[in-house]
Design an enzyme around this catalytic site. Structure first.
Site, PDB file in Angstrom:
ATOM      1  N   CYS A   1       0.833  -1.207   0.000  1.00  0.00           N
ATOM      2  CA  CYS A   1       0.000   0.000   0.000  1.00  0.00           C
ATOM      3  C   CYS A   1       0.874   1.268   0.000  1.00  0.00           C
ATOM      4  CB  CYS A   1      -0.987  -0.022   1.153  1.00  0.00           C
ATOM      5  SG  CYS A   1      -2.426   0.994   0.816  1.00  0.00           S
TER       6      CYS A   1
ATOM      7  N   HIS B   1      -3.589  -4.984   0.290  1.00  0.00           N
ATOM      8  CA  HIS B   1      -3.068  -5.549   1.544  1.00  0.00           C
ATOM      9  C   HIS B   1      -3.163  -7.077   1.536  1.00  0.00           C
ATOM     10  CE1 HIS B   1      -2.664  -1.758   3.797  1.00  0.00           C
ATOM     11  NE2 HIS B   1      -3.656  -1.354   3.022  1.00  0.00           N
TER      12      HIS B   1
ATOM     13  N   GLU C   1      -1.627  -9.104   3.283  1.00  0.00           N
ATOM     14  CA  GLU C   1      -1.486  -9.663   4.639  1.00  0.00           C
ATOM     15  C   GLU C   1      -2.820 -10.094   5.239  1.00  0.00           C
ATOM     16  OE1 GLU C   1      -0.997  -6.508   3.773  1.00  0.00           O
ATOM     17  OE2 GLU C   1      -1.530  -5.076   5.352  1.00  0.00           O
TER      18      GLU C   1
HETATM   19  N1  GLN Z   1      -1.875   6.972   2.725  1.00  0.00           N
HETATM   20  C1  GLN Z   1      -1.992   6.196   1.537  1.00  0.00           C
HETATM   21  C2  GLN Z   1      -3.333   6.395   0.857  1.00  0.00           C
HETATM   22  O1  GLN Z   1      -4.269   6.822   1.471  1.00  0.00           O
HETATM   23  C3  GLN Z   1      -1.713   4.725   1.787  1.00  0.00           C
HETATM   24  C4  GLN Z   1      -2.724   4.065   2.672  1.00  0.00           C
HETATM   25  C5  GLN Z   1      -2.260   2.750   3.255  1.00  0.00           C
HETATM   26  O2  GLN Z   1      -1.070   2.439   3.226  1.00  0.00           O
HETATM   27  N2  GLN Z   1      -3.190   1.958   3.781  1.00  0.00           N
HETATM   28  O3  GLN Z   1      -3.497   6.102  -0.284  1.00  0.00           O
END
Ligand code: GLN
Length: 537
Positions: free
Chosen positions: A382, A508, A510
């Site tokens: 992410c 994600h 995970e």
């Molecule tokens: N801050 C970033 C976004 O909003 C990544 C979010 C995250 O890593 N869950 O896109």
């Protein structure tokens, strides 16, 4: 009709109620029952999505896009039923819906009170969770510690449940602590007695007690607890500290907790053992053949729970590779100040997790540059992918000071930016790109080799996206865009060719890793790290 098990906790918090609940779910599922779990959180936030990880730990995202308590992650890792938005209820949600109903006039003429309106709403939500999942058994974990003001309405709803559903359909389990007092060399049952006393004042007599201990509970202790707490001594279950959380189902199985529960419900089920779990999960965690050191470079590394699913997914990948994964938690701000080479020089893999806000970003970028240039296996998740794009743009494509508009709204090279619809968003709660989205993987890429299929589904929780304006330039310089969300052409996976393992994903993975089924992105990351640990560098 479903049977309901309520699990409360006493004496102190952090006794592992979530893992206990998940483990009970596991032993019941192994008897052929369809099991699901639910978490009741007493806080007033509608969900944990707007909380700082230091307040709450990780936010676990379900397939259907709910931002939930991290205990739901434990549930999914232990049992096969998938969690949904119905599996987590908070005081905030309950009041929100009761107040909306009041405004609509649904209770016209009435005074709205905790009992019955709030407790009815809680009971409805519990029944709904059982109904939508079609389960035989619903385990309801009540957050907080008995005696807290906040959790009272949930406990009252649990008390009413037995009244409403009948003795045979509802069971109460209470988790307590039996502390060992070192200087007296004695274990003490008094906190358990008090905790059960408090529960009885609310009207709940627990049927089963699970006692967290450092040392084994003697028969004498069990008899004492049994006498004072009004449970049979067989129903005083010992939960001694274990090396791995994945041992806990075996600990309960050995004390025939599954049988005790089934006989309470008058259920006869097929017999089961947990041999596969023992062989494929527990034995491998306890007796690894190899070891590998992985750096997790984040900004919430001081808190055990902030990257819970990531740490677990790394353990699962270790299991799949017969290895212990030693996790070195590195504060990205330290790298920002002192550089990457000292803390990262002897690690075999580098993982950069998700996150929000500018703090620590430059340290993450440095760590990624180090991984890319020194050819250390790298996995970005992410925000980790967004930082990988920023790093590559700055140092391999000549876009000096490239950035995400999250950190520098007026940046000259907005390689990560907001989609138009996100620009319109005003509220912060529940408005990100959330839950499962499909991703199409390009053939002949590393990602394709890992997933071995073209269309996958992974879970999201982010607002910013890769800016397709820069795709060609990055491609020309060697970045491969191996996965996209087809409908909107949004970048989901990036990788590098001339590198042993450099993959970063906007989602994600995970959240979908299981102890007996490691996620391919983690499994191969650890494999590449093991390969690296074997060559002298
Ligand atoms: N801050 C970033 C976004 O909003 C990544 C979010 C995250 O890593 N869950 O896109």
């Amino acid at each position: 009709m479903a049977k309901y098990i309520f699990i409360s906790g006493g004496v102190i918090s952090s006794l592992g109620k979530g893992i206990t609940s998940a483990s009970i779910g596991k032993i019941l599922e192994s008897r052929g029952l369809k099991v699901t779990l639910m978490k009741c959180d007493p806080y007033i936030n509608v969900d944990p999505g707007t909380m700082n990880p230091y307040q709450h730990g990780e936010v676990y995202v379900t397939e259907d896009g709910a931002e939930t308590d991290l205990d739901l992650g434990h549930y999914e890792r232990f049992i096969s039923t998938q969690m949904t938005k119905f599996n987590n209820v908070t005081t905030g949600q309950v009041y929100n819906s009761v107040i909306s109903k009041e405004r609509r006039g649904d209770y016209l003429g009435k005074t709205i009170q905790v009992i019955p309106h709030i407790t009815n709403e809680i009971k409805e939500r519990i029944k709904k969770a059982a109904q939508v999942s079609g389960c035989d058994i619903l385990l309801v974990e009540i957050g907080g510690t008995v005696g807290d003001i906040e959790s009272l309405p949930f406990l009252e709803a649990a008390r009413q449940f037995r009244h409403d559903m009948g003795e045979d359909n509802v069971l109460y389990i209470h988790l307590t602590l039996v502390p060992y007092i070192k200087c007296a060399e004695e274990m003490k049952t008094k906190p358990t007695q008090h905790s059960v006393g408090t529960l009885r004042e609310i009207g709940i007599q627990p049927d089963i007690l699970i006692c967290r201990t450092e040392k084994p509970l003697s028969l004498e202790m069990k008899e004492k607890i049994s006498l004072f707490c009004n449970v049979r001594k067989e129903e005083v279950i010992e939960a001694k500290d274990v090396d791995s959380i994945y041992q806990l189902p075996l600990v309960f199985k050995n004390q025939i907790l599954d049988e005790i529960i089934l006989s309470h419900f008058n259920l006869i089920c097929k017999s089961s053992d947990l041999k596969e779990w023992e062989k494929n999960v527990v034995d491998k965690v306890i007796n690894p053949k190899d070891k590998v050191v992985i750096a997790v470079v984040g900004k919430y590394i001081g808190l055990q729970d902030a990257y819970k699913s990531i740490y677990e997914a790394l353990i699962h990948a270790g299991i799949a590779n017969d290895s212990k994964v030693e996790i070195r938690k590195i504060d990205s701000e330290d790298i920002q100040k002192h550089g990457a080479s000292a803390p990262l020089k002897d690690v075999s893999g580098i993982l950069v997790p998700g996150g929000f806000g500018y703090r620590g970003i430059e340290g993450k970028v440095k760590a990624i540059q180090f991984a890319r240039e020194k050819k250390i296996p790298f996995l970005g998740l992410c925000l980790g992918m967004q930082c990988a794009v920023i790093e590559f743009s700055r140092h391999a494509c000549g876009l000096k000071d490239a950035n995400s508009t999250e950190f520098k709204p007026k940046t000259k090279y907005p390689v990560i930016s907001l989609l138009v619809e996100q620009k319109k968003v005003k509220d912060l709660g529940g408005t990100m790109r959330l839950g499962a989205y499909p991703c199409r993987i390009k053939r002949k890429t590393k990602a394709f080799g890992l997933y071995n299929k073209e269309l996958i589904q992974e879970r999201h929780r982010h607002r910013y996206e890769f800016n397709n304006k820069y795709k060609k330039l990055l491609e020309k310089n060697g970045m491969v865009f191996s996965g996209v969300y087809p409908k909107r052409n949004l970048v989901e996976i990036v990788e590098l060719k001339d590198h042993p393992y450099f993959i970063a994903v906007q989602f994600h993975p995970e959240f979908k890793s299981k102890p007996d089924k490691s996620h391919p992105l983690f499994r191969e990351f650890i494999k590449a790290a093991l390969d690296r640990s074997k060559v002298k560098v």
